[in-house]
Design an enzyme around this catalytic site. Structure first.
Site, PDB file in Angstrom:
ATOM      1  N   ARG A 260       0.817  -1.216   0.000  1.00  0.00           N
ATOM      2  CA  ARG A 260       0.000   0.000   0.000  1.00  0.00           C
ATOM      3  C   ARG A 260       0.856   1.274   0.000  1.00  0.00           C
ATOM      4  NH1 ARG A 260      -3.561   0.671   5.181  1.00  0.00           N
ATOM      5  NH2 ARG A 260      -1.808   1.936   5.900  1.00  0.00           N
ATOM      6  N   ASP A 261       0.335   2.302  -0.692  1.00  0.00           N
ATOM      7  CA  ASP A 261       0.972   3.627  -0.733  1.00  0.00           C
ATOM      8  C   ASP A 261       2.445   3.527  -1.112  1.00  0.00           C
ATOM      9  OD1 ASP A 261      -1.300   4.973  -0.237  1.00  0.00           O
ATOM     10  OD2 ASP A 261      -0.718   5.794   1.688  1.00  0.00           O
ATOM     11  N   CYS A 262       2.661   3.073  -2.335  1.00  0.00           N
ATOM     12  CA  CYS A 262       4.019   2.775  -2.787  1.00  0.00           C
ATOM     13  C   CYS A 262       4.895   4.017  -2.959  1.00  0.00           C
ATOM     14  CB  CYS A 262       3.973   1.995  -4.099  1.00  0.00           C
ATOM     15  SG  CYS A 262       3.093   2.833  -5.454  1.00  0.00           S
ATOM     16  N   SER A 267       2.076   6.073   5.441  1.00  0.00           N
ATOM     17  CA  SER A 267       0.887   5.220   5.479  1.00  0.00           C
ATOM     18  C   SER A 267       1.083   3.914   4.729  1.00  0.00           C
ATOM     19  CB  SER A 267      -0.312   5.983   4.917  1.00  0.00           C
ATOM     20  OG  SER A 267       0.007   6.578   3.675  1.00  0.00           O
TER      21      SER A 267
END
EC number: 3.2.1.-
Length: 598
Positions: A260-262, A267
């Protein structure tokens, strides 16, 4: 959460507000007798409104019974032109030539004295969409006078201090289980008691503590909220509280993709880039099972599906400035697309009371020509992989947890300064959009072109994009210097449109409201005001950082930026806790700078 840019079926009532035509017919002598039954004492009113766009329109018809109670009805009228209606709600529509007949549905045939019901349908036309002027109900003519009220065309109507979330008094609402076109219309929105208590405890916070906000399901633990997890209320707990409030709509953020949220550090999620199996079986499957419980059939469950994911693959997975190896990995392995398609499939199948809205970034991320169409295509390709395809998508949301101004009254995309377009300014940077409303409406059209149903609607997160207070411009600058004019005239007071973390000077935006503008299902507060975007310094894993969240430079007020924000200062507030934690100083700033003012 990353908020950067890179690079210079069913039919929806009450959406298209432009070019509206309306007629109200009141017949003192019209009978509302039950079909095939003894005649009831006459008395009713019928109001017809048609909201037109291009060669289509949405008709909304209000019927009020001011006579004796009835148990069934049939409304009939004739068009003067070539209008053709279909897809009715609240009744069954048949049309022969110009003649239209609508017979009540099972749930709204009985109307007590003084009761009302709303019905409607979508249609097509060419030329002039003239409203009908003569109606009959159960064969009795409405011979009263007609009026032609002027429809509202304001893109941003006045907003009440409390959300416009209740059905119109006396109207008949659809029964539980009906999949509505715009779930926000006529709904009572769930107020998260966990957030509300924190807001009410702040000075002046009671002014907004009754507002509905999104509930973030940002880990596997958030579903069940076990002791020691940091979560107060489980998914079932929130739905049970919604029932107790009498709420008919609750909003949940689906946010736990692998990798997630690369393009951000504040986050990043709990699942590694390849853990797509865990995402499916430990995260999405339990959420879908709970939401499918018939106990919650009366709640319109809105799922905001995986913010920041697909937009990151468009802008941050290549070789340009700001791209990351993590985003390149997620593009290559396909798990963002696979995960979202799976989520759409399972959540859509959970029940007719479920609604999926996919994240569509914001104008300062996807508003450039190089990003705009490719993003829509990538999102469409992902949705088409879902079981049910694009029909699993009810709409999209922009500006989630971001700060982009809803309207820029003094910096429009066609504004020129001394003969030069504002697009050439450092702030606009050749973007095609300067604010969130025009972007959401424009991107909606692009999404339809990419293959989504023409009836999709948009949401805009207005929780922190008000930009009120003494720094808010009240008139356009008189400067003839392009950059000076834009910087002095713009509502958005950020240093750069790519800045996203705990922005200094931000304020609460428009209060949650259903159907506020053409193409927009709702303004909504998905990001709960007062919850941090990320810590301003590295906080070690422990009581203040149980998930071990990292430090993103964009949350550090001393950070001098990167390629994604034009190497500008971050504009972040100091002394911020980790993402999701309560940030009292930010909340108080948001109250002070609210626009509209509290």
């Amino acid at each position: 959460m990353n908020r950067f840019k890179l690079g210079a079926g069913r039919l929806r009532p009450q959406r298209f507000l432009a070019a509206a035509a309306a007629v109200a017919v009141v017949g003192a002598g019209m009978s509302l007798a039950s079909i095939g039954a003894a005649a009831a004492a006459p008395g009713c009113s019928v109001a017809y409104t048609a909201n037109s766009w291009n060669t289509g329109f949405t008709a909304s018809i209000d019927i009020k019974n001011s006579g004796d109670p009835i148990t069934s009805w049939a409304l009939e009228f004739d068009y003067a032109g070539n209008q053709a209606g279909s897809g009715a709600w609240g009744g069954t529509l048949t049309q022969t030539g110009k003649h239209v007949k609508i017979v009540n549905a099972a749930y709204n045939g009985s109307l007590a004295t003084g009761a009302s019901t709303n019905i409607g349908f979508n249609g097509t036309y060419s030329g002039t969409n003239t409203a009908p002027t003569a109606f009959t109900l159960n064969g009795v003519a409405c011979n009263g006078g007609t009026t032609n009220p002027t429809p509202s065309t304001s893109a941003t109507p006045p907003v009440s201090p409390t959300p416009d979330t209740s059905p119109t008094p006396g109207t008949t609402t659809p029964p539980p289980g009906t999949h509505l076109d715009n779930p926000y219309v006529g709904a009572k929105w769930y107020v998260n008691a966990d957030w509300s208590a924190k807001a009410a405890a702040e000075p002046g916070g009671s002014a907004i503590s009754n507002q509905p906000t999104g509930v973030w399901l940002d880990s596997i633990a958030s579903i069940t909220a076990p002791a020691g997890s940091g979560y107060t209320t489980s998914l079932r707990g929130h739905l049970d509280k919604a029932l107790a409030q009498g709420a008919t709509l609750a909003q949940f953020v689906i946010y736990d993709l692998p990798g997630r949220d690369c393009a951000a550090l504040a986050s990043n999620g709990e699942l590694g880039p390849t853990e797509i199996g865990r995402y499916k079986t430990e995260y999405i499957d339990p959420i879908a099972a709970i939401q499918a419980d018939p106990k919650y059939a009366s709640i319109r469950i809105v799922n905001i599906v995986e913010i920041d994911s697909l937009p990151n693959l468009v802008t941050n997975a290549g070789s340009a400035a700001g791209a990351t190896e993590a985003c390149r990995t997620m593009l290559a392995n396909g798990n963002y697309s696979t995960g979202i398609a799976y989520a759409l499939s399972k959540l859509h199948a959970a029940g007719t009371n479920n609604y999926n809205y996919i994240d569509a970034a914001h104008h300062g991320w996807l508003g450039w020509d190089s990003n705009f169409a490719p993003a829509a295509t990538m999102i469409a390709d992902t949705a088409k992989k879902a079981t049910g395809g694009v029909n699993t998508v009810d709409g999209f949301i922009t500006n989630t947890a971001n700060y982009s101004a809803l309207n820029e009254p003094f910096v429009k995309i066609n504004t020129t300064v001394n003969g030069t377009s504002v697009r050439g300014s450092k702030w606009v940077d050749w973007n095609q959009y300067t604010d969130e409303l025009t972007f959401a409406q424009g991107f909606r059209n692009q999404l339809v072109s990419a293959g989504f149903n023409a009836n999709i609607g948009m949401l805009i997160d207005t929780s922190r994009n008000g930009w009120g207070g003494s720094a808010r411009p009240t008139a356009a600058s008189t400067s003839t210097d392009l950059n000076t004019y834009v910087d002095a005239s713009r509502i958005d007071r950020r240093i750069h449109a790519g800045n996203w973390c705990n922005q200094a000077g931000a304020g609460l935006g428009e209060r949650p409201k259903a159907a506020p503008a053409s193409g927009i299902d709702a303004y909504t507060w998905i990001k709960p005001p007062g919850e941090s975007d990320g810590s301003s310094t590295l906080i070690p894993t422990g009581p203040d950082n149980p998930a071990g969240k990292g430090l993103d430079g964009m949350c550090d007020p001393t950070y001098t930026g990167n390629g994604r924000n034009g190497n500008s200062m971050s504009g972040a507030l100091p002394n911020a806790p980790v993402s999701g934690a309560w940030f009292s100083a930010q909340f108080r700033q948001l109250l002070a700078n609210a626009y509209p003012a509290l």
